[in-house]
Design a protein around this motif. Structure first.
Motif, short mmCIF file in Angstrom:
data_model
loop_
_atom_site.label_atom_id
_atom_site.label_comp_id
_atom_site.label_asym_id
_atom_site.label_seq_id
_atom_site.Cartn_x
_atom_site.Cartn_y
_atom_site.Cartn_z
N LEU A 39 0.85 -1.18 0.00
CA LEU A 39 0.00 0.00 0.00
C LEU A 39 0.89 1.23 0.00
CD1 LEU A 39 -2.79 -0.75 2.65
CD2 LEU A 39 -3.04 -0.65 0.17
N LEU A 40 0.40 2.31 -0.60
CA LEU A 40 1.13 3.57 -0.64
C LEU A 40 0.22 4.68 -0.13
CD1 LEU A 40 2.52 3.25 -4.26
CD2 LEU A 40 3.71 2.68 -2.15
N LYS A 41 0.78 5.62 0.64
CA LYS A 41 0.02 6.80 1.03
C LYS A 41 -0.29 7.58 -0.23
CE LYS A 41 2.03 7.47 5.59
NZ LYS A 41 2.79 8.41 6.42
N ALA A 42 -1.50 8.12 -0.32
CA ALA A 42 -1.89 8.85 -1.52
C ALA A 42 -2.71 10.08 -1.13
CB ALA A 42 -2.71 7.95 -2.44
N ASP A 43 -2.78 11.02 -2.05
CA ASP A 43 -3.63 12.19 -1.86
C ASP A 43 -5.04 11.81 -2.26
OD1 ASP A 43 -1.51 13.82 -1.08
OD2 ASP A 43 -1.01 14.28 -3.16
N PRO A 44 -6.02 12.09 -1.41
CA PRO A 44 -7.41 11.76 -1.75
C PRO A 44 -7.92 12.63 -2.88
CG PRO A 44 -7.34 12.97 0.30
CD PRO A 44 -5.92 12.71 -0.10
N ALA A 87 -0.75 20.07 9.47
CA ALA A 87 0.47 20.87 9.49
C ALA A 87 1.56 20.20 8.66
CB ALA A 87 0.95 21.06 10.92
N GLY A 88 2.51 21.01 8.21
CA GLY A 88 3.66 20.47 7.51
C GLY A 88 3.53 20.64 6.02
N ASP A 89 4.49 20.10 5.31
CA ASP A 89 4.55 20.21 3.87
C ASP A 89 3.50 19.33 3.23
OD1 ASP A 89 7.20 19.53 1.45
OD2 ASP A 89 5.32 20.61 1.26
N ALA A 90 2.76 19.83 2.28
CA ALA A 90 1.70 19.07 1.63
C ALA A 90 2.25 17.91 0.82
CB ALA A 90 0.88 19.99 0.73
N SER A 91 3.48 17.98 0.37
CA SER A 91 4.05 16.90 -0.43
C SER A 91 4.69 15.81 0.42
CB SER A 91 5.09 17.47 -1.41
OG SER A 91 6.18 17.98 -0.68
N SER A 92 4.67 15.94 1.74
CA SER A 92 5.35 14.98 2.58
C SER A 92 4.77 13.58 2.46
CB SER A 92 5.34 15.42 4.04
OG SER A 92 4.02 15.45 4.53
N GLY A 93 3.46 13.43 2.21
CA GLY A 93 2.86 12.12 2.04
C GLY A 93 3.44 11.40 0.83
N THR A 94 3.63 12.12 -0.26
CA THR A 94 4.21 11.55 -1.47
C THR A 94 5.67 11.19 -1.21
OG1 THR A 94 2.74 12.92 -2.77
CG2 THR A 94 4.58 11.93 -3.92
N ASP A 95 6.40 12.06 -0.53
CA ASP A 95 7.79 11.78 -0.23
C ASP A 95 7.91 10.55 0.66
OD1 ASP A 95 8.56 13.96 -1.74
OD2 ASP A 95 8.74 15.29 -0.01
#
Length: 89
Positions: free
Chosen positions: A44-49, A63-71
């Protein structure tokens, strides 16, 4: 329990914890031991809904960088590819 939006890794069909198939686009799941194991294994991979943000009962922090989930997903993929998988009997 907090929820997390995840999707199956490329080319995989993953069952949800209740046994039904997860759509390739992903779904919100409880961030429990099953999901943590699948994330660590790279299944499984974290993804943006798509569209809306987190569900109302989610306790994730915005909080935090919005791209952190992808990173984090890319880092998990790299780590899974770099380390050999152990087999259990």
């Amino acid at each position: 329990m907090p929820k997390i939006y995840v999707k199956p890794a490329e080319g995989l069909t993953m069952p949800r914890p209740d046994g039904t198939s997860m759509p390739a686009a992903g779904d919100w799941l409880e961030h429990d031991a099953y999901v943590r194991r699948r994330l660590k294994a790279g299944d499984l991979l974290k993804a943006d809904p798509p569209g809306e943000g987190a569900p109302e009962d989610s306790t994730e922090e915005a909080a935090g960088d919005a791209s952190s989930g992808t990173d984090d997903a890319k880092a998990a993929e790299y780590e899974a590819a770099a380390s050999p998988r152990r087999r259990t009997r």
